[in-house]
Design a protein around this motif. Sequence first.
Motif, PDB file in Angstrom:
ATOM      1  N   ALA A 162       5.100  -1.788  -0.985  1.00  0.00           N
ATOM      2  CA  ALA A 162       4.543  -2.547  -2.198  1.00  0.00           C
ATOM      3  C   ALA A 162       5.808  -2.434  -3.359  1.00  0.00           C
ATOM      4  N   ALA A 163       6.586  -1.383  -3.045  1.00  0.00           N
ATOM      5  CA  ALA A 163       7.654  -1.537  -4.105  1.00  0.00           C
ATOM      6  C   ALA A 163       8.746  -2.571  -3.348  1.00  0.00           C
TER       7      ALA A 163
ATOM      8  N   GLU B  21      11.589  -2.174 -11.535  1.00  0.00           N
ATOM      9  CA  GLU B  21      11.955  -2.688 -12.780  1.00  0.00           C
ATOM     10  C   GLU B  21      13.188  -2.176 -13.354  1.00  0.00           C
TER      11      GLU B  21
ATOM     12  N   THR C  66      11.722   3.074 -10.455  1.00  0.00           N
ATOM     13  CA  THR C  66      11.016   1.926 -10.054  1.00  0.00           C
ATOM     14  C   THR C  66      11.961   0.680 -10.057  1.00  0.00           C
TER      15      THR C  66
ATOM     16  N   LEU D  35      10.230  -9.488  -8.674  1.00  0.00           N
ATOM     17  CA  LEU D  35      11.017  -9.294 -10.003  1.00  0.00           C
ATOM     18  C   LEU D  35      12.352  -9.974  -9.786  1.00  0.00           C
TER      19      LEU D  35
ATOM     20  N   ARG E 297       7.928  -5.471  -2.149  1.00  0.00           N
ATOM     21  CA  ARG E 297       7.159  -6.682  -2.718  1.00  0.00           C
ATOM     22  C   ARG E 297       7.347  -6.850  -4.326  1.00  0.00           C
ATOM     23  N   THR E 298       7.184  -5.597  -4.847  1.00  0.00           N
ATOM     24  CA  THR E 298       7.506  -5.712  -6.475  1.00  0.00           C
ATOM     25  C   THR E 298       9.046  -6.243  -6.681  1.00  0.00           C
TER      26      THR E 298
ATOM     27  N   THR F  50      10.737  -7.730   1.225  1.00  0.00           N
ATOM     28  CA  THR F  50      11.398  -8.333   0.113  1.00  0.00           C
ATOM     29  C   THR F  50      11.686  -9.661  -0.063  1.00  0.00           C
TER      30      THR F  50
END
Length: 190
Positions: free
Chosen positions: A24-25, A174, A172, A32, A27-28, A53
């Motif tokens: 999940a990270a 972000e 994170t 971003l 993909r995030t 990724t």
Amino acid sequence: MEKNKPVICVFCGSSHGAKPQYAAAARTLGGLIAERGFSLVYGGGGVGLMGETARAVRTGGGTVTGIIPQFLRRIEQPPEWEKDLIVTPDLQLRKTRMLEMSDAFVLLPGGAGTMDEFFEVVTSASLGVLPKPVLLVNIEGYFAPLDTLMKHIVAEGFARPAIFSYYKVVDTPEAALDAVAESLSTLAHG
Ligand code: AMP
């Protein structure tokens, strides 16, 4: 690759790892990278967190450049849509190209290959030959043992405390990209 876009190199596992939060990270982070107008350099594979990724960057409309050694093409399976695939004769030249082409390094959880890449960028940065930001995204506390190892290395006198200034641990994706943007703007404007 578009020259004017800052290039983020993502080092991460060629496996998915034990927890769904890792993918999940990935993909995030990929989403971003595209959204914020960076481009991605990575190990070229379609497998594990690497593939997650790259697909997320691509889905978000971003630019992806994979760099893969010839002998890993069958094992790490670059996605068929990957047009900017650079094939190197070996692992060492892959890493050299990744280091040269990138403006910053973001690490997600991974195995021995990812750790090799971490030590390569941190030792190069601390020796002054790679003045580029390095961010570890500490998903599910994955990098806590590495942080402990680095503290042990310093406590036992095998590295100076200054080594800690060559990488940053964030929680994170972000925060990693915020830190990259801040570092690149500091490097650009002194
Ligand atoms: P891993 O974290 O072990 O899943 O590996 C992540 C990436 O690092 C994969 O693309 C591996 O092919 C690569 N890798 C593995 N071992 C090495 C090494 N000794 N030097 C450079 N890259 C490596």
